[in-house]
Scaffold this motif. Structure first.
Motif, short mmCIF file in Angstrom:
data_model
loop_
_atom_site.label_atom_id
_atom_site.label_comp_id
_atom_site.label_asym_id
_atom_site.label_seq_id
_atom_site.Cartn_x
_atom_site.Cartn_y
_atom_site.Cartn_z
N SER A 192 0.81 -1.21 0.00
CA SER A 192 0.00 0.00 0.00
C SER A 192 0.85 1.26 0.00
O SER A 192 1.77 1.40 0.81
CB SER A 192 -0.90 0.01 1.24
OG SER A 192 -1.62 1.22 1.30
N PRO A 193 0.55 2.20 -0.93
CA PRO A 193 1.26 3.48 -0.90
C PRO A 193 0.77 4.37 0.23
O PRO A 193 1.34 5.42 0.50
CB PRO A 193 0.94 4.10 -2.27
CG PRO A 193 -0.36 3.50 -2.64
CD PRO A 193 -0.39 2.12 -2.03
N ASP A 194 -0.32 3.95 0.88
CA ASP A 194 -0.92 4.71 1.97
C ASP A 194 -0.58 4.06 3.30
O ASP A 194 0.02 3.00 3.37
CB ASP A 194 -2.44 4.74 1.82
CG ASP A 194 -2.88 5.39 0.52
OD1 ASP A 194 -2.25 6.36 0.11
OD2 ASP A 194 -3.86 4.91 -0.06
N SER A 195 -1.03 4.69 4.35
CA SER A 195 -0.85 4.10 5.67
C SER A 195 -1.81 2.92 5.83
O SER A 195 -2.79 2.79 5.09
CB SER A 195 -1.15 5.15 6.75
OG SER A 195 -2.54 5.45 6.76
N LEU A 196 -1.52 2.07 6.77
CA LEU A 196 -2.36 0.91 7.04
C LEU A 196 -3.78 1.35 7.39
O LEU A 196 -4.76 0.77 6.92
CB LEU A 196 -1.77 0.08 8.17
CG LEU A 196 -2.60 -1.12 8.62
CD1 LEU A 196 -2.77 -2.12 7.49
CD2 LEU A 196 -1.98 -1.78 9.83
N LEU A 197 -3.91 2.40 8.19
CA LEU A 197 -5.24 2.85 8.61
C LEU A 197 -6.05 3.39 7.43
O LEU A 197 -7.24 3.13 7.31
CB LEU A 197 -5.12 3.91 9.71
CG LEU A 197 -4.59 3.39 11.04
CD1 LEU A 197 -4.47 4.53 12.04
CD2 LEU A 197 -5.50 2.31 11.59
N LYS A 240 -9.44 1.76 6.05
CA LYS A 240 -10.65 2.59 5.92
C LYS A 240 -11.27 2.44 4.53
O LYS A 240 -12.47 2.21 4.40
CB LYS A 240 -10.31 4.05 6.20
CG LYS A 240 -11.49 4.99 6.04
CD LYS A 240 -11.06 6.44 6.24
CE LYS A 240 -12.17 7.38 5.87
NZ LYS A 240 -11.72 8.77 5.84
N ASP A 241 -10.44 2.57 3.48
CA ASP A 241 -10.95 2.43 2.11
C ASP A 241 -11.53 1.05 1.86
O ASP A 241 -12.59 0.89 1.26
CB ASP A 241 -9.85 2.71 1.08
CG ASP A 241 -9.57 4.19 0.91
OD1 ASP A 241 -10.40 5.01 1.34
OD2 ASP A 241 -8.52 4.52 0.33
N PHE A 270 -7.57 1.98 -3.78
CA PHE A 270 -6.17 1.63 -3.54
C PHE A 270 -5.53 1.04 -4.78
O PHE A 270 -4.44 1.42 -5.19
CB PHE A 270 -6.07 0.64 -2.37
CG PHE A 270 -4.81 -0.17 -2.36
CD1 PHE A 270 -3.59 0.42 -2.03
CD2 PHE A 270 -4.82 -1.51 -2.71
CE1 PHE A 270 -2.43 -0.32 -2.03
CE2 PHE A 270 -3.66 -2.25 -2.72
CZ PHE A 270 -2.46 -1.66 -2.38
N LYS A 271 -6.22 0.09 -5.42
CA LYS A 271 -5.65 -0.59 -6.58
C LYS A 271 -5.45 0.37 -7.74
O LYS A 271 -4.43 0.32 -8.43
CB LYS A 271 -6.54 -1.76 -6.99
CG LYS A 271 -5.89 -2.66 -8.00
CD LYS A 271 -6.70 -3.92 -8.20
CE LYS A 271 -5.80 -5.10 -8.04
NZ LYS A 271 -6.48 -6.36 -8.09
N ILE A 272 -6.40 1.27 -7.96
CA ILE A 272 -6.27 2.26 -9.04
C ILE A 272 -5.05 3.14 -8.79
O ILE A 272 -4.27 3.42 -9.70
CB ILE A 272 -7.55 3.09 -9.20
CG1 ILE A 272 -8.68 2.24 -9.76
CG2 ILE A 272 -7.30 4.31 -10.08
CD1 ILE A 272 -10.05 2.91 -9.74
#
Length: 150
Positions: free
Chosen positions: A16-21, A25-26, A36-38
């Motif tokens: 994930s390029p984002d944080s786990l949280l 959430k997404d 996320f996948k996009i």
């Protein structure tokens, strides 16, 4: 993931390029796993330049995966969904399904090699409209109820 002795090729694991949280959430709370996948696929695609794409087909197990792959330019007929029985089908084909082993055996039908592609204006292309899975596919005709004659 494999069926008997045939499996998907080894490849990179995308984190994930984002944080786990934010990812949680997404995915779980907002029920938007395709976001996320996009983002991940778009980041990868951007590495290859504006007029190029590293993607030819996509495999997933949910309709949100189909939405993600189409968002980065993969045509609907090359997005393969794997159901809980391990059968693989495309979104526009309700009847046709196969297994990993069958795709492996007919891989040149599903994934034509570029060295036999046609050349137009110095650029190699695959004439996809003439591939068997596209040429013989019949389009679904939409009609209104009032068009029906009883």
């Amino acid at each position: 993931v494999s069926t008997q002795s045939t499996g998907v090729p080894e490849g990179p694991i995308l984190l994930s390029p984002d944080s786990l949280l934010r990812a949680l959430k997404d995915e779980v709370i907002l029920k938007r796993p395709h976001i996320f996948k996009i983002r991940c696929l778009s980041d990868i695609k951007s590495l290859f330049g504006e007029n190029s794409s590293p993607f030819y087909a996509g495999f997933g197990n949910r309709t949100s995966d189909s939405k993600s792959y189409q968002a980065v330019g993969i045509p609907k007929h090359r997005v393969y969904i794997i159901n809980h029985r391990g059968e693989i089908y495309t979104e526009n084909s309700l009847v046709q399904h196969c297994t990993y082993a069958e795709i492996y055996d007919a891989n040149e039908v599903y994934f034509p090699p570029l060295h036999i592609a046609h050349t137009r204006a110095g650029e190699e292309i695959v004439e996809e409209e003439f591939l068997a899975q596209n040429f013989w596919r019949t389009e679904i005709v939409e009609f209104d109820e009032e068009d029906l004659v009883l």
